[in-house]
Enzyme design. Structure first.
Site, PDB file in Angstrom:
ATOM      1  N   HIS A 302      -2.875  -2.289   2.187  1.00  0.00           N
ATOM      2  CA  HIS A 302      -1.942  -2.803   0.649  1.00  0.00           C
ATOM      3  C   HIS A 302      -3.133  -4.626   1.934  1.00  0.00           C
ATOM      4  O   HIS A 302      -3.649  -4.307   3.265  1.00  0.00           O
ATOM      5  CB  HIS A 302      -1.326  -3.047   1.157  1.00  0.00           C
ATOM      6  CG  HIS A 302      -0.287  -4.335   0.326  1.00  0.00           C
ATOM      7  ND1 HIS A 302      -0.109  -5.703   0.433  1.00  0.00           N
ATOM      8  CD2 HIS A 302      -0.158  -3.921  -1.610  1.00  0.00           C
ATOM      9  CE1 HIS A 302      -0.564  -6.023  -1.077  1.00  0.00           C
ATOM     10  NE2 HIS A 302       0.359  -4.795  -1.824  1.00  0.00           N
ATOM     11  N   ASP A 359       2.794   3.113  -4.550  1.00  0.00           N
ATOM     12  CA  ASP A 359       2.446   3.838  -5.009  1.00  0.00           C
ATOM     13  C   ASP A 359       2.028   5.178  -4.950  1.00  0.00           C
ATOM     14  O   ASP A 359       2.504   6.256  -5.425  1.00  0.00           O
ATOM     15  CB  ASP A 359       0.555   3.383  -5.809  1.00  0.00           C
ATOM     16  CG  ASP A 359       0.283   2.043  -6.525  1.00  0.00           C
ATOM     17  OD1 ASP A 359       0.913   2.309  -7.681  1.00  0.00           O
ATOM     18  OD2 ASP A 359      -0.290   1.838  -6.481  1.00  0.00           O
TER      19      ASP A 359
HETATM   20  N1  CMC Z   1      -8.237   4.839   2.911  1.00  0.00           N
HETATM   21  C1  CMC Z   1      -9.301   4.301   4.073  1.00  0.00           C
HETATM   22  N2  CMC Z   1      -9.195   3.640   4.832  1.00  0.00           N
HETATM   23  C2  CMC Z   1      -8.425   2.252   3.729  1.00  0.00           C
HETATM   24  C3  CMC Z   1      -8.102   2.077   2.921  1.00  0.00           C
HETATM   25  C4  CMC Z   1      -7.685   3.053   2.790  1.00  0.00           C
HETATM   26  N3  CMC Z   1      -6.227   3.945   1.526  1.00  0.00           N
HETATM   27  N4  CMC Z   1      -7.386   1.376   2.915  1.00  0.00           N
HETATM   28  C5  CMC Z   1      -8.117   0.491   3.744  1.00  0.00           C
HETATM   29  N5  CMC Z   1      -9.297   0.794   4.195  1.00  0.00           N
HETATM   30  C6  CMC Z   1      -9.481   0.685   5.485  1.00  0.00           C
HETATM   31  C7  CMC Z   1     -10.730  -0.256   5.409  1.00  0.00           C
HETATM   32  O1  CMC Z   1     -12.149   0.451   4.725  1.00  0.00           O
HETATM   33  C8  CMC Z   1     -11.278  -1.065   6.236  1.00  0.00           C
HETATM   34  O2  CMC Z   1     -12.543  -0.331   7.318  1.00  0.00           O
HETATM   35  P1  CMC Z   1     -13.016  -1.256   7.812  1.00  0.00           P
HETATM   36  O3  CMC Z   1     -12.479  -2.274   8.533  1.00  0.00           O
HETATM   37  O4  CMC Z   1     -13.222   0.049   9.049  1.00  0.00           O
HETATM   38  O5  CMC Z   1     -14.376  -2.084   6.747  1.00  0.00           O
HETATM   39  C9  CMC Z   1     -10.119  -2.152   6.672  1.00  0.00           C
HETATM   40  O6  CMC Z   1      -8.999  -0.726   6.421  1.00  0.00           O
HETATM   41  C10 CMC Z   1      -9.315  -2.948   6.053  1.00  0.00           C
HETATM   42  O7  CMC Z   1      -9.329  -2.382   4.473  1.00  0.00           O
HETATM   43  P2  CMC Z   1      -9.780  -3.561   3.620  1.00  0.00           P
HETATM   44  O8  CMC Z   1     -10.872  -2.887   2.553  1.00  0.00           O
HETATM   45  O9  CMC Z   1     -10.277  -5.404   4.729  1.00  0.00           O
HETATM   46  O10 CMC Z   1      -8.240  -4.072   2.945  1.00  0.00           O
HETATM   47  P3  CMC Z   1      -8.218  -4.357   1.191  1.00  0.00           P
HETATM   48  O11 CMC Z   1      -7.383  -6.089   1.221  1.00  0.00           O
HETATM   49  O12 CMC Z   1      -9.547  -5.409   0.879  1.00  0.00           O
HETATM   50  O13 CMC Z   1      -8.512  -3.462   0.018  1.00  0.00           O
HETATM   51  C11 CMC Z   1      -6.669  -2.000  -0.748  1.00  0.00           C
HETATM   52  C12 CMC Z   1      -6.654  -3.885  -0.186  1.00  0.00           C
HETATM   53  C13 CMC Z   1      -4.578  -1.664  -1.479  1.00  0.00           C
HETATM   54  C14 CMC Z   1      -7.962  -2.353  -2.087  1.00  0.00           C
HETATM   55  C15 CMC Z   1      -7.504  -0.797  -0.255  1.00  0.00           C
HETATM   56  O14 CMC Z   1      -6.332  -0.043   1.140  1.00  0.00           O
HETATM   57  C16 CMC Z   1      -7.193   0.703  -0.785  1.00  0.00           C
HETATM   58  O15 CMC Z   1      -8.051   0.219  -1.257  1.00  0.00           O
HETATM   59  N6  CMC Z   1      -6.181   1.249  -0.968  1.00  0.00           N
HETATM   60  C17 CMC Z   1      -6.570   2.764  -2.281  1.00  0.00           C
HETATM   61  C18 CMC Z   1      -6.100   2.231  -3.137  1.00  0.00           C
HETATM   62  C19 CMC Z   1      -4.724   1.933  -2.991  1.00  0.00           C
HETATM   63  O16 CMC Z   1      -3.556   2.451  -3.263  1.00  0.00           O
HETATM   64  N7  CMC Z   1      -3.693   0.568  -3.991  1.00  0.00           N
HETATM   65  C20 CMC Z   1      -2.597   0.164  -4.052  1.00  0.00           C
HETATM   66  C21 CMC Z   1      -1.668  -1.180  -3.639  1.00  0.00           C
HETATM   67  S1  CMC Z   1      -1.146  -1.071  -3.443  1.00  0.00           S
HETATM   68  C22 CMC Z   1       0.065  -1.314  -5.469  1.00  0.00           C
HETATM   69  C23 CMC Z   1      -0.951  -3.127  -6.098  1.00  0.00           C
HETATM   70  O17 CMC Z   1      -0.330  -3.892  -6.159  1.00  0.00           O
HETATM   71  O18 CMC Z   1      -1.465  -2.146  -7.080  1.00  0.00           O
END
Ligand code: CMC
Length: 426
Positions: A302, A359
């Site tokens: 998140h 989720d």
């Molecule tokens: N699985 C594997 N790696 C992950 C995941 C995941 N679900 N989420 C984040 N990471 C890694 C990401 O690759 C990054 O790694 P590094 O620092 O080595 O590059 C690190 O963790 C930080 O993540 P980020 O991409 O900077 O996180 P963000 O804030 O940009 O994205 C997110 C947040 C929710 C889009 C992402 O965590 C994600 O895609 N999660 C899976 C989809 C999901 O469950 N979404 C629902 C969110 S909650 C309900 C809502 O509000 O919609």
């Protein structure tokens, strides 16, 4: 104001005020940044940008705190009904008994769709994704209620909350080829929706209390989450003075993506795939950790929560209770728990502060309730509507609100001549 920050660049120095929110959150007021310095703030995914001041929802992601209008989510989830939460979020305070009665009677009076709208459903292919139907139906509502007069805001808000469940249930009935079930106005908001989803014309249907209670909880837990992607879209589109229905249609599209509300559908698909492939949890997590695989652990991570998501905690506890009450035994629930356990012991997830989000368990509960996977994100829409509306209304009530119009850092070609190559005939 809470002090100032100094910015120095190119031998000049400027001061900018620091704002402080009611929970001590601080932010630099960069409203005059470009005017004073000629610079813009660059933060493409808005991770450090406070896009507005808002009094609706407070989140402390480090501590796992979520409050609606000051009320802790744990208390609201345990003690409230969804319709009261709608009122609270939209109008700022809990309603009096009379206000709640009036609000609820509006929500039942306006549940019907114009009969002509039924024809729209007929035009979609049977396998149309219900999120596409939701988005287009909401845009279509503005053809029936085109008046954008602020004096009608309250009526339009009631219409949105009342008709949304009818649209959602009709979208489901359309997908399974069953006749639409019309709303029955002596039922609660969740009860009415469940009946429209699951009843068939020739048979009596009594809304099971366990489903009604579970849905009430799920709707409340999704009701608002401050400036997420879909809510920011709602504000962005609304800032152009687009009407409420059009703004909601845009927010629905923003929610649909798998990084946002679409994740609840993807979690089930992921668990199903793991089950079918016979892969171990650790083998799957190895795939997730392999950058080249493009696989993510859906329902984890998140932007704001870096400790735990309080909604996920509540849903995990609720899942056991609801499964017990329904007498359902779904191997996917055990798999989800195992996957969570493995991930929370894994350095990759621990070091990145990745925890289950709302989720992760919601889809498993919807599934146990008999709601088909493709409808999961629609369920998120139904829950999130009061939040979107509250933000739209808060923004529009600010007499000084301006159209949202970010800047950019241009990285394309410098000026070059468009040479006439004599191509007019081609
Ligand atoms: N699985 C594997 N790696 C992950 C995941 C995941 N679900 N989420 C984040 N990471 C890694 C990401 O690759 C990054 O790694 P590094 O620092 O080595 O590059 C690190 O963790 C930080 O993540 P980020 O991409 O900077 O996180 P963000 O804030 O940009 O994205 C997110 C947040 C929710 C889009 C992402 O965590 C994600 O895609 N999660 C899976 C989809 C999901 O469950 N979404 C629902 C969110 S909650 C309900 C809502 O509000 O919609």
């Amino acid at each position: 104001m809470s002090g100032t920050v100094k910015l120095t660049y190119g031998g000049n120095e400027w001061e900018f005020p620091v704002l402080e929110g009611s929970e001590g959150e601080k932010g630099i007021d960069f409203g005059a940044l470009r005017k004073k310095t000629g610079l813009v703030a660059h933060d493409p995914a808005y991770g450090n940008v406070g896009s507005c001041e808002s009094a609706i929802t407070f989140i402390d992601g480090e501590k796992g705190i979520l409050r609606y209008r000051g009320y802790p989510i744990e208390q609201v989830a345990e003690r409230a009904r969804f319709t009261e939460v709608c009122y609270l979020l939209i109008y700022g305070e809990r309603p009096t008994d009379d206000q709640l009665k009036k609000f609820r009677s509006g929500l039942t009076y306006h549940t019907l769709l114009h009969e002509d709208m039924k024809k729209f459903f007929e035009g979609y292919p049977a396998n149309a994704h219900p999120m596409a139907i939701m988005a287009s139906m909401f845009a279509s509502l503005s053809t029936y209620y085109p008046d954008n007069d602020p004096a009608l805001n309250d009526l339009n808000i009631i219409r949105v909350l009342a008709k949304s469940k009818t649209i959602a249930a009709f979208a489901h009935k359309k997908s399974i080829g069953q006749p639409f079930i019309y709303p029955m106005n002596d039922l609660s908001w969740p009860g009415n929706f469940l009946r429209m989803m699951f009843a068939v014309p020739s048979e009596p249907y009594e809304v099971p209390e366990v489903l009604e209670e579970a849905l009430n909880l799920l709707l409340i837990l999704h009701a608002d989450h401050e400036q997420n992607c879909s809510t920011s879209t709602m504000r962005m589109v609304g800032s152009s003075e687009a009407n409420l229905y059009a703004s909601i249609s845009a927010a629905i599209c923003a929610l649909w993506g798998p990084r946002h509300g679409g994740a609840n559908q993807k979690v089930i698909e992921m668990l199903d795939q793991i089950k079918k492939s016979g892969m171990s949890m650790d083998a799957f997590l190895d795939k997730v950790k392999d950058r080249d695989s493009g696989v993510k652990l859906m329902g984890f991570g998140h932007r704001v929560y870096k400790n735990f998501d309080p909604r996920a905690k509540l849903l995990k506890a609720a899942a056991d209770r609801i499964f017990d009450q329904l007498g359902v035994n779904d191997p996917l629930l055990d798999m989800a728990k195992q996957l969570e356990e493995h991930a929370l012991q894994d350095e990759y997830f621990v070091s990145r502060k990745l925890y289950p989000n709302v989720d992760f368990y919601s889809g498993i509960i919807y599934r146990a309730m008999g709601i088909p996977t493709e409808m999961f994100t629609v369920m998120f829409v139904l829950g999130r509507l009061p939040g979107w509306i509250a933000h739209w209304r808060e923004m529009r009530a600010d007499p000084g609100y301006r159209i949202h119009r970010p800047r950019q850092i241009y990285t394309g070609e410098n000026e070059r001549e468009f040479v006439d190559m004599g191509r007019r005939e081609l």
